[in-house]
Design an enzyme around this catalytic site. Structure first.
Site, mmCIF file in Angstrom:
data_model
loop_
_atom_site.group_PDB
_atom_site.id
_atom_site.type_symbol
_atom_site.label_atom_id
_atom_site.label_comp_id
_atom_site.label_asym_id
_atom_site.label_seq_id
_atom_site.Cartn_x
_atom_site.Cartn_y
_atom_site.Cartn_z
ATOM 1 N N ARG A 154 0.866 -1.181 0.000
ATOM 2 C CA ARG A 154 0.000 0.000 0.000
ATOM 3 C C ARG A 154 0.903 1.231 0.000
ATOM 4 O O ARG A 154 2.011 1.186 0.531
ATOM 5 C CB ARG A 154 -0.908 0.016 1.227
ATOM 6 C CG ARG A 154 -1.835 -1.186 1.344
ATOM 7 C CD ARG A 154 -2.632 -1.128 2.647
ATOM 8 N NE ARG A 154 -3.525 -2.267 2.790
ATOM 9 C CZ ARG A 154 -3.216 -3.401 3.399
ATOM 10 N NH1 ARG A 154 -2.015 -3.545 3.952
ATOM 11 N NH2 ARG A 154 -4.079 -4.396 3.487
ATOM 12 N N LYS A 178 -1.925 -2.648 7.918
ATOM 13 C CA LYS A 178 -3.075 -2.162 8.692
ATOM 14 C C LYS A 178 -3.135 -2.846 10.048
ATOM 15 O O LYS A 178 -2.882 -4.040 10.165
ATOM 16 C CB LYS A 178 -4.371 -2.436 7.916
ATOM 17 C CG LYS A 178 -4.554 -1.566 6.684
ATOM 18 C CD LYS A 178 -5.910 -1.809 6.051
ATOM 19 C CE LYS A 178 -6.159 -0.860 4.886
ATOM 20 N NZ LYS A 178 -7.480 -1.080 4.254
ATOM 21 N N HIS A 256 -2.216 2.824 -6.203
ATOM 22 C CA HIS A 256 -3.020 1.622 -5.984
ATOM 23 C C HIS A 256 -3.104 0.775 -7.254
ATOM 24 O O HIS A 256 -3.253 -0.445 -7.182
ATOM 25 C CB HIS A 256 -4.417 2.015 -5.499
ATOM 26 C CG HIS A 256 -4.965 1.071 -4.472
ATOM 27 N ND1 HIS A 256 -4.338 0.854 -3.258
ATOM 28 C CD2 HIS A 256 -6.068 0.283 -4.468
ATOM 29 C CE1 HIS A 256 -5.043 -0.021 -2.557
ATOM 30 N NE2 HIS A 256 -6.087 -0.397 -3.275
ATOM 31 N N ARG A 259 -0.336 -1.595 -7.269
ATOM 32 C CA ARG A 259 -0.623 -2.690 -6.331
ATOM 33 C C ARG A 259 -1.528 -3.719 -7.004
ATOM 34 O O ARG A 259 -1.316 -4.926 -6.885
ATOM 35 C CB ARG A 259 -1.271 -2.108 -5.071
ATOM 36 C CG ARG A 259 -1.722 -3.137 -4.026
ATOM 37 C CD ARG A 259 -2.137 -2.381 -2.764
ATOM 38 N NE ARG A 259 -3.023 -3.126 -1.888
ATOM 39 C CZ ARG A 259 -2.605 -3.967 -0.942
ATOM 40 N NH1 ARG A 259 -1.319 -4.195 -0.786
ATOM 41 N NH2 ARG A 259 -3.464 -4.586 -0.152
ATOM 42 N N HIS A 282 -4.078 -8.881 3.007
ATOM 43 C CA HIS A 282 -5.530 -8.938 3.158
ATOM 44 C C HIS A 282 -5.893 -9.849 4.325
ATOM 45 O O HIS A 282 -5.375 -10.970 4.419
ATOM 46 C CB HIS A 282 -6.193 -9.475 1.889
ATOM 47 C CG HIS A 282 -6.199 -8.506 0.755
ATOM 48 N ND1 HIS A 282 -6.416 -8.878 -0.553
ATOM 49 C CD2 HIS A 282 -6.034 -7.159 0.721
ATOM 50 C CE1 HIS A 282 -6.377 -7.805 -1.335
ATOM 51 N NE2 HIS A 282 -6.145 -6.758 -0.579
ATOM 52 N N TYR A 291 -9.446 -10.468 -7.754
ATOM 53 C CA TYR A 291 -8.423 -10.519 -8.794
ATOM 54 C C TYR A 291 -8.576 -11.715 -9.720
ATOM 55 O O TYR A 291 -7.909 -11.785 -10.759
ATOM 56 C CB TYR A 291 -7.026 -10.540 -8.157
ATOM 57 C CG TYR A 291 -6.686 -9.241 -7.482
ATOM 58 C CD1 TYR A 291 -6.378 -8.109 -8.230
ATOM 59 C CD2 TYR A 291 -6.704 -9.124 -6.105
ATOM 60 C CE1 TYR A 291 -6.087 -6.906 -7.615
ATOM 61 C CE2 TYR A 291 -6.413 -7.929 -5.480
ATOM 62 C CZ TYR A 291 -6.107 -6.826 -6.239
ATOM 63 O OH TYR A 291 -5.835 -5.634 -5.624
#
Length: 316
Positions: A154, A178, A256, A259, A282, A291
């Protein structure tokens, strides 16, 4: 129970708990705070508050948000924030029920992520190596873009990457994502080459700073701002300029997008979905499954090319 002071304490208490107990990232906390303050402002205009709001109030608020033209994703996020706030209030004994518990959100519309072709990525990476007003800028830009595409980080993870994380010419680096969750991501040979050149420049720069009695930055990509590192906003504008230099439409390119290209190209090359989930950081594989659209075109082409019934019938 309620009132402006109490309502403000509810929100601040919830945000503090989210940070401490859930490990919510700073950007997530800011989003929750904005959403809850908007809900509170709407309640106050109706002479209500968080302590007295009913299920009907929450439903009316969601209808109001829709009338304001807010997207499904935004409305779903706001309902999630309200639901979590009231769950916290229930645990603290401030409410006897959660008025948002049984409400069904609008659901976020799942759109396919925008991505780039291999040729477009190659042009961007080549352009990054030659873009910049000085040799230092060009070394930095080459390292930035190669590192982003090689790891799928990210943008917030990239610009805050500590210098210590890439010392010693590592084949893998530790990334803090995150909620302060850490993951290991491998570095491609081009990314390692770009990093070596950038680090050599930084070391020479740090030596000059040391002699002048100035401290060296702890970040791999330092910036002049208060935070001490390159900002996301700066990088967003920078990557647009690099795209133009590489002959790629800037409308297609964001941090992004690189990414997404990382994940899409890995999957198209045969990488396992669970591995891509780990590399992207994730929490749920369902997030990564979007994806798999890249395989649809390949499967369709496979059937149309090789299935007997897809071939044109021979004339008698």
């Amino acid at each position: 129970m309620g009132g402006p002071a109490t309502d403000a304490l509810w929100i601040s208490g919830f945000l503090a708990a989210a940070a401490a107990d859930l490990g919510a990232a700073r950007n997530t906390q800011l989003a929750y705070g904005r959403d809850l303050l908007d809900f509170l402002g709407w309640l106050e205009r109706r002479a209500a508050g968080l302590g007295t709001a009913s299920r009907a109030d929450v439903e009316d608020y969601l209808i109001y948000c829709e009338a304001q033209g807010l997207s499904k994703a935004t409305r779903a996020r706001r309902l999630s924030a309200i639901r979590q706030l009231y769950r916290f209030a229930l645990e603290e004994g401030w409410r006897k029920e959660n008025p948002a518990l049984q409400l069904k959100g609008p659901g976020a519309a799942k759109s396919l992520p925008k991505t780039l072709s291999l040729a477009e990525v190659d042009r961007i990476l080549a352009a990054a190596a030659g873009y910049g007003r000085s040799p230092a800028d060009r070394l930095r830009n080459r390292a930035l873009l190669n590192l982003l595409y090689a790891t799928g980080m990210r943008v917030s993870e990239l610009v805050t990457l500590p210098l210590a994380a890439v010392r010693g010419d590592p084949q893998m680096i530790l990334v803090k994502g995150k909620g302060d969750k850490e993951r290991l991501v491998p570095l491609s040979p081009p990314a390692r080459d770009a990093l070596r050149d950038w680090l050599a420049h930084l070391d020479a720069e740090a030596e000059g700073a040391r002699k002048a009695g100035k401290p060296a930055s702890k970040f791999l990509f330092a910036g002049p701002g208060v935070e001490g590192h390159l900002t996301r906003q700066h990088f967003y504008l920078l990557i647009k300029d690099i795209a133009v230099a590489g002959g790629v439409s800037p409308a297609l390119v964001t941090p992004h997008t690189l990414r997404h290209a990382f994940a899409t190209h890995l999957l198209a090359g045969g990488a396992d979905l669970m591995v891509i989930q780990t590399l992207l950081g994730h929490a749920d594989v369902a997030t990564t499954e979007i994806y798999t659209h890249v395989l649809d075109a390949q499967l369709k082409d496979l059937v149309l090319t090789h299935h007997p019934l897809a071939k044109p019938a021979r004339k008698a």
